[in-house]
Design an enzyme around this catalytic site. Structure first.
Site, PDB file in Angstrom:
ATOM      1  N   HIS A   1       0.850  -1.178   0.000  1.00 24.46           N
ATOM      2  CA  HIS A   1       0.000   0.000   0.000  1.00 24.46           C
ATOM      3  C   HIS A   1       0.888   1.231   0.000  1.00 24.46           C
ATOM      4  O   HIS A   1       2.058   1.188   0.421  1.00 24.46           O
ATOM      5  CB  HIS A   1      -0.890   0.032   1.243  1.00 24.46           C
ATOM      6  CG  HIS A   1      -2.017  -0.958   1.224  1.00 24.46           C
ATOM      7  ND1 HIS A   1      -2.935  -1.014   0.198  1.00 24.46           N
ATOM      8  CD2 HIS A   1      -2.386  -1.912   2.122  1.00 24.46           C
ATOM      9  CE1 HIS A   1      -3.830  -1.973   0.467  1.00 24.46           C
ATOM     10  NE2 HIS A   1      -3.514  -2.539   1.616  1.00 24.46           N
TER      11      HIS A   1
ATOM     12  N   CYS B   1       0.007   2.736  -4.398  1.00 25.21           N
ATOM     13  CA  CYS B   1      -0.688   3.996  -4.672  1.00 25.21           C
ATOM     14  C   CYS B   1       0.195   5.171  -4.280  1.00 25.21           C
ATOM     15  O   CYS B   1       1.082   5.052  -3.425  1.00 25.21           O
ATOM     16  CB  CYS B   1      -2.000   4.063  -3.893  1.00 25.21           C
ATOM     17  SG  CYS B   1      -3.317   3.073  -4.612  1.00 25.21           S
TER      18      CYS B   1
END
Length: 309
Positions: free
Chosen positions: A127, A169
């Site tokens: 992430h 991301c």
């Protein structure tokens, strides 16, 4: 590949909207009066004729204490591990490490002797958010990945390519894309001999005379970072088949890793992601049919070929 033929599994993004903590670790500019000896093949190509290709460290993050599980990352990990072995890297996989453990691995890698290696490579799948990545127990600054390897922090990698690929991301914005139509015209094609279709690879002439020239190179020279998406945007991952970026990267490396120059190959990776993928979230029209654009930050000073040894 057509977007309509992809898996029907709902896509996800490599982002956790709640950032619990941030450990800032921005390296200072490295300066040194030490003179190091470099032996490049020539001015245009990196020396890829060492005994070893080099270490490839793969950080694979699936489970977190503070964020959702990254389903599909194991498919990515298997894919990238196989293709890097094919390219003759010494692949080391690290699963679900904490911040302290990641720091220790990077410190240990910087302490190793890479004198007989062509290059050094890191892949991290996790992430992320704006300039931060997630470990199992919290976040850390993305610069932490390479601060041990720039300048003269790792003398045995000085003048050698240091390559970092980041699947994560970089924010919470979506790329809705731009619709267009393309008119294909028939044009006369010039037949180009096969040997001229790619950039020329280096010729290594044994026994060439060496001369000693002292000069300085920038601290950030010979570093390449490729992000799966550009700043501020989501990066997509399919829970069944893995992330768009890693899939495209592996496909290109598998098909052209021994023949194409690296930046030329990575441009093809960007094209694959940009044109061949779009999000499949049919139950949510706001995030369905979204696009993604990888980002290459290159401080390389020569061309790279992963020619077979």
């Amino acid at each position: 590949m057509n977007a309509s033929t992809l898996s029907t599994a709902v896509d996800e993004v490599d982002n956790n909207t709640r950032v619990l903590s941030l450990v800032a670790s921005v390296p200072e500019i490295i300066s040194s009066s030490v003179i190091h000896e470099l032996e490049p093949v020539d001015d245009a190509h990196y020396n890829m004729s060492h005994n070893r290709r080099g270490v490839a460290a793969v950080f694979n993050h699936r489970k977190f204490l503070h964020a959702s599980e990254r389903k599909g990352t194991d498919a990515d990990c298997d894919n990238i591990r196989q293709v890097l072995i094919y390219l003759q890297f010494e692949v080391r996989v690290y699963d679900d490490l904490t911040r302290k453990e990641i720091k220790q691995v990077l410190d240990d890698l910087a302490e190793e002797d890479h004198k007989n290696s062509d290059c050094f490579l890191v892949v991290i799948m996790t992430h992320g958010d704006d300039d931060v990545l997630h470990a199992k127990d919290g976040t850390f600054n993305v610069d932490r990945l390479w601060e041990n390897f720039i300048g003269d922090s790792c003398p045995s990698l000085l003048g050698k390519p240091k390559l970092f690929f980041i699947q994560a991301c970089r924010g919470s914005s979506f790329d809705t894309g731009v619709h267009f139509s393309q008119c294909m015209k028939q044009v006369a094609k010039t037949v180009v001999p096969c040997a001229m279709q790619e950039l020329s690879q280096p010729s290594i002439v044994p026994g060439c005379p060496k001369s000693s020239i002292q000069y300085a190179i920038p601290s950030m020279a010979d570093l390449l970072v490729m992000y799966s998406t550009y700043k501020g945007h989501y990066s997509w991952r399919n829970p069944s088949t893995g992330s768009w970026f890693i899939r495209a990267l592996c496909d290109e490396l598998r098909e052209h890793g021994n023949s194409k120059e690296l930046l030329q190959l990575l441009t093809s990776v960007s094209r694959r992601v940009a044109y061949e993928f779009q999000s499949n979230v049919p139950n949510n029209s706001q995030i369905d049919c979204q696009k993604q654009m990888p980002c290459i930050v290159s401080m390389l000073t020569r061309r790279i070929y992963f020619s077979k040894k």
